[in-house]
Design a protein around this motif. Structure first.
Motif, PDB file in Angstrom:
ATOM      1  N   UNK A   1       0.582  -1.320   0.065  1.00  0.00           N
ATOM      2  CA  UNK A   1      -0.220   0.233   0.347  1.00  0.00           C
ATOM      3  C   UNK A   1       1.108   0.941   0.126  1.00  0.00           C
ATOM      4  N   UNK A   2       1.910   1.252   0.603  1.00  0.00           N
ATOM      5  CA  UNK A   2       3.127   2.462   0.572  1.00  0.00           C
ATOM      6  C   UNK A   2       3.182   2.385  -0.499  1.00  0.00           C
ATOM      7  N   UNK A   3       3.248   2.040  -1.518  1.00  0.00           N
ATOM      8  CA  UNK A   3       4.386   1.838  -3.045  1.00  0.00           C
ATOM      9  C   UNK A   3       2.819   2.153  -4.093  1.00  0.00           C
ATOM     10  N   UNK A   4       1.976   2.101  -3.034  1.00  0.00           N
ATOM     11  CA  UNK A   4       0.808   2.535  -3.970  1.00  0.00           C
ATOM     12  C   UNK A   4       0.104   1.156  -4.807  1.00  0.00           C
ATOM     13  N   UNK A   5       0.285   0.375  -4.303  1.00  0.00           N
ATOM     14  CA  UNK A   5      -0.741  -1.006  -4.390  1.00  0.00           C
ATOM     15  C   UNK A   5      -1.159  -1.606  -3.638  1.00  0.00           C
ATOM     16  N   UNK A   6      -2.632  -1.565  -3.674  1.00  0.00           N
ATOM     17  CA  UNK A   6      -3.848  -2.123  -3.084  1.00  0.00           C
ATOM     18  C   UNK A   6      -3.646  -3.807  -2.866  1.00  0.00           C
ATOM     19  N   UNK A   7      -3.376  -5.009  -2.284  1.00  0.00           N
ATOM     20  CA  UNK A   7      -3.255  -6.156  -2.355  1.00  0.00           C
ATOM     21  C   UNK A   7      -4.636  -6.480  -1.459  1.00  0.00           C
TER      22      UNK A   7
ATOM     23  N   UNK B   1      11.594 -22.829   3.750  1.00  0.00           N
ATOM     24  CA  UNK B   1      10.546 -21.908   2.671  1.00  0.00           C
ATOM     25  C   UNK B   1       9.983 -23.038   1.803  1.00  0.00           C
ATOM     26  N   UNK B   2       8.844 -22.356   1.555  1.00  0.00           N
ATOM     27  CA  UNK B   2       7.773 -23.340   0.400  1.00  0.00           C
ATOM     28  C   UNK B   2       7.866 -22.908  -0.795  1.00  0.00           C
ATOM     29  N   UNK B   3       8.267 -21.535  -0.754  1.00  0.00           N
ATOM     30  CA  UNK B   3       8.570 -21.175  -2.048  1.00  0.00           C
ATOM     31  C   UNK B   3       8.568 -19.709  -1.942  1.00  0.00           C
ATOM     32  N   UNK B   4       9.083 -19.176  -3.751  1.00  0.00           N
ATOM     33  CA  UNK B   4       9.294 -17.241  -3.587  1.00  0.00           C
ATOM     34  C   UNK B   4       8.076 -17.406  -4.553  1.00  0.00           C
ATOM     35  N   UNK B   5       7.522 -16.143  -4.704  1.00  0.00           N
ATOM     36  CA  UNK B   5       6.158 -15.075  -5.374  1.00  0.00           C
ATOM     37  C   UNK B   5       6.629 -14.752  -5.558  1.00  0.00           C
ATOM     38  N   UNK B   6       6.539 -14.133  -7.155  1.00  0.00           N
ATOM     39  CA  UNK B   6       6.517 -12.481  -7.888  1.00  0.00           C
ATOM     40  C   UNK B   6       5.061 -11.631  -7.853  1.00  0.00           C
ATOM     41  N   UNK B   7       4.835 -10.645  -7.415  1.00  0.00           N
ATOM     42  CA  UNK B   7       3.840  -9.847  -7.069  1.00  0.00           C
ATOM     43  C   UNK B   7       3.814  -9.505  -8.471  1.00  0.00           C
ATOM     44  N   UNK B   8       2.614  -9.289  -9.156  1.00  0.00           N
ATOM     45  CA  UNK B   8       2.191  -9.123 -10.231  1.00  0.00           C
ATOM     46  C   UNK B   8       2.981  -7.868 -10.776  1.00  0.00           C
ATOM     47  N   UNK B   9       2.235  -6.567 -10.005  1.00  0.00           N
ATOM     48  CA  UNK B   9       2.464  -5.492 -10.015  1.00  0.00           C
ATOM     49  C   UNK B   9       4.218  -4.903  -9.864  1.00  0.00           C
ATOM     50  N   UNK B  10       5.495  -5.576  -9.481  1.00  0.00           N
ATOM     51  CA  UNK B  10       6.286  -5.401  -9.110  1.00  0.00           C
ATOM     52  C   UNK B  10       7.475  -5.407 -10.724  1.00  0.00           C
ATOM     53  N   UNK B  11       8.372  -4.254 -10.614  1.00  0.00           N
ATOM     54  CA  UNK B  11       9.416  -3.679 -11.707  1.00  0.00           C
ATOM     55  C   UNK B  11      10.385  -4.272 -11.270  1.00  0.00           C
ATOM     56  N   UNK B  12      11.147  -5.244 -11.892  1.00  0.00           N
ATOM     57  CA  UNK B  12      12.762  -4.882 -11.623  1.00  0.00           C
ATOM     58  C   UNK B  12      13.256  -4.284 -11.627  1.00  0.00           C
TER      59      UNK B  12
END
Length: 139
Positions: free
Chosen positions: A39-45, A128-139
């Motif tokens: 939310x602090x970076x502009x994306x509501x999950x 650790x079961x896995x890592x997931x990339x949020x769709x809104x993330x730009x790398x």
């Protein structure tokens, strides 16, 4: 939203007390940390609350990770899913700790009663079961 901005936002919560279902700077849980940093970076999950403190299935994480693709190797900003008992019931945000120069995890950690950034040690790696990339993330 960039991965760097997401990690930086999460770091502003280090030291905030752990509180089950917490969603404010006065207390938050692991999912609350992910939600507030996003939310602090502009994306509501979507918030999967309410949920039990001990996970009883996968409903806990459906809101956050439901559309996030699993990635083979975590990069800073990815959401890390950890096992609690039989289920994935704890999340953190992958980071590279600036002082240590190692892979780390930002998470609201009940045993430490606060938000921490800690190296991904043998205990965390084993859960650790896995890592997931949020769709809104730009790398």
């Amino acid at each position: 939203m960039t991965a760097d901005a997401f990690v930086a936002a999460a770091r502003t919560y280090v030291g905030v007390p752990w509180r089950h279902l917490g969603r404010t700077r006065t207390g938050l849980d692991c999912i609350g940390l992910v939600l507030l940093a996003a939310r602090d970076v502009g994306w509501d999950l979507p918030d999967p609350a309410p949920y039990a403190r001990e996970p009883q299935g996968t409903r806990l994480l459906e809101g956050i990770l439901g559309h996030a693709p699993r990635v083979a190797e975590a990069s800073p900003g990815d959401v890390l899913l950890f096992r609690m008992g039989l289920y994935g019931g704890h999340v953190g945000i992958a980071s590279d700790h600036p002082a240590w120069g190692v892979s780390a995890c930002l998470h609201a950690y009940a045993p430490r009663r606060q938000v921490v950034e800690q190296p991904v040690d043998a205990e965390l790696r084993a859960a650790l079961l896995g890592a997931f990339r949020l769709p809104a993330l730009e790398t």
